[in-house]
Design a protein around this motif. Sequence first.
Motif, PDB file in Angstrom:
ATOM      1  N   GLU A  39      -4.710 -11.319   1.746  1.00 24.52           N
ATOM      2  CA  GLU A  39      -4.814 -10.231   0.761  1.00 24.52           C
ATOM      3  C   GLU A  39      -5.005  -8.929   1.530  1.00 24.52           C
ATOM      4  N   VAL A  40      -4.112  -7.978   1.310  1.00 25.88           N
ATOM      5  CA  VAL A  40      -4.248  -6.698   2.007  1.00 25.88           C
ATOM      6  C   VAL A  40      -4.431  -5.592   0.966  1.00 25.88           C
ATOM      7  N   VAL A  41      -5.481  -4.801   1.150  1.00 23.53           N
ATOM      8  CA  VAL A  41      -5.733  -3.667   0.244  1.00 23.53           C
ATOM      9  C   VAL A  41      -5.599  -2.394   1.071  1.00 23.53           C
ATOM     10  N   GLY A  57      -3.462   0.506  -3.080  1.00 30.43           N
ATOM     11  CA  GLY A  57      -2.286  -0.375  -3.106  1.00 30.43           C
ATOM     12  C   GLY A  57      -2.667  -1.771  -2.636  1.00 30.43           C
ATOM     13  N   TYR A  58      -1.831  -2.759  -3.010  1.00 29.60           N
ATOM     14  CA  TYR A  58      -2.139  -4.167  -2.707  1.00 29.60           C
ATOM     15  C   TYR A  58      -0.895  -4.926  -2.264  1.00 29.60           C
ATOM     16  N   ARG A  59      -1.081  -5.924  -1.405  1.00 27.02           N
ATOM     17  CA  ARG A  59      -0.109  -7.002  -1.233  1.00 27.02           C
ATOM     18  C   ARG A  59      -0.907  -8.280  -1.081  1.00 27.02           C
ATOM     19  N   VAL A  60      -0.675  -9.221  -1.981  1.00 30.33           N
ATOM     20  CA  VAL A  60      -1.347 -10.509  -1.895  1.00 30.33           C
ATOM     21  C   VAL A  60      -0.284 -11.574  -1.644  1.00 30.33           C
ATOM     22  N   LYS A 106       2.694 -10.907  -4.371  1.00 36.44           N
ATOM     23  CA  LYS A 106       2.848  -9.815  -5.337  1.00 36.44           C
ATOM     24  C   LYS A 106       2.209  -8.576  -4.744  1.00 36.44           C
ATOM     25  N   GLY A 107       2.723  -7.418  -5.148  1.00 40.73           N
ATOM     26  CA  GLY A 107       2.135  -6.171  -4.685  1.00 40.73           C
ATOM     27  C   GLY A 107       1.949  -5.230  -5.842  1.00 40.73           C
ATOM     28  N   THR A 129       5.063   0.831   2.176  1.00 46.83           N
ATOM     29  CA  THR A 129       5.870   0.058   3.134  1.00 46.83           C
ATOM     30  C   THR A 129       5.335   0.236   4.557  1.00 46.83           C
ATOM     31  N   ARG A 130       5.025   1.490   4.934  1.00 44.36           N
ATOM     32  CA  ARG A 130       4.530   1.736   6.311  1.00 44.36           C
ATOM     33  C   ARG A 130       3.228   0.983   6.559  1.00 44.36           C
ATOM     34  N   SER A 131       2.356   0.985   5.544  1.00 45.77           N
ATOM     35  CA  SER A 131       1.046   0.342   5.735  1.00 45.77           C
ATOM     36  C   SER A 131       1.140  -1.172   5.773  1.00 45.77           C
TER      37      SER A 131
END
Length: 411
Positions: A39-41, A57-60, A106-107, A129-131
């Motif tokens: 999980e990235v926040v 922002g999130y990407r799990v 999901k993001g 996208t960069r992060s």
Amino acid sequence: MSSSGSSAFSEVNLKVAQAGEILGLKPGVISSLSSCEREVVISIPLRRGDDVEVLTGYRVQHSSARGPRKGGIRFHQDVDLDEVRALASLMTWKTALIDVPFGGAKGGVAVDPAKLSPIEKEEVIRRWTRSLVHVLGHHRDIPAPDMGTDAQSMAWLMDEFHRLEGFQPACVTGKPVQLFGAPGREEATGRGVARIAAETLKQNDVKVKGATVAIQGFGNVGRFAALVCQELGMKVIAVSDVSGGIHDKKGIDIESIFHVKTLAEVESDNRIGASEVLEIECDVLIPAALGGVINEKNVSQINATFIVEGANQPITHTADRELRTQGVIIVPDILANSGGVMGSYFEWTQNIQEFSWPVDKFRRELDTRMEKAFGNVNKVSRKFSVDLRTAAFIVSVERVAGAFELRGSLV
Ligand code: NAD
């Protein structure tokens, strides 16, 4: 949180646990399948006038047991970590159910997309996208559009990714057709929803021609679902979006309103509220906007024989149980709206091969595979004497658990 107060992720995990118990899985395997791999926040500072607003922002990434993680990016003011976890997990079950070689992710960004100018939206997508570039890529995790994002957003994402990592069009799906997108992908989710609605009617000996349909949401999913339902002979009698809706018992000509920006532009003497559409008497109700819209507050007002879930998690756990007691047949999200990720799979494989299918072939393949998945869920539902949602989870949990065990639990 769902509107019932329970967490959206825990509602998905209830189904995972139920399917796992029916299949006799070990408790440790069920717990593994109920957690997310990563999980990235992130924070996204956005220039607003002469100041800065910081968005979250999130990407799990829920699972990579069956392949690279796959899932959309949602821009909505209510996005939070619990919702993104739930949606990431649903992607795992969806990709397994339709048997494509992906896992689930999901993001999202917690922002109202209507309050972003095109330049601001582009900046948010590029920053997102960069992060996250270190966890993305065509064999790691492949984003796609979801609520509040579209083909243009995916074009910006691809461009930013290329600047950082070089040419890799399969790093994202749902792109414009002029920029490595697959003809047919844009309509794929709504088309799949409509085909599944038709199959559900046939399976239950109800005539498709003239069957009445009400749809909440007139965005990507709702619009194409309405159009294809009409093409298949159904009568769309009500549609709504965030601006409100229209109801016409004689049937609405979807082609004539297909290109409006919002339904507020449509002239009609029969205007209804945005949520009223859910209570219209009809054969098929298609919620295709937000999650949790059918809940304990309005469940007793639902007047449909079949509900085909275009949106993710539109029905809370409690409302689902209540509707089934009333005899309503519900086709679950992981089956009903899986046409989108099926279409994304076609786009991804074509990008990797640097090859493109004509749209007719895309549609034929989509229809055939969706019907196969529908038939399989029905078979399992009869075998275990369970509802369609439980059956769908049995199919996908068995596939993911099988891959997880074979890989030695090291994924
Ligand atoms: P979208 O942003 O294109 O459209 C959303 C629609 O919902 C808009 O018409 C909006 O006006 C309407 N809406 C928002 N709030 C509303 C409210 N309170 N009442 C009535 N209508 C409201 O989004 P989309 O891509 O069509 O996604 C819709 C749903 O389908 C989401 O749950 C999404 O996760 C799910 N889904 C989308 C895809 C896809 O390929 N786009 C795939 C699978 C599932």
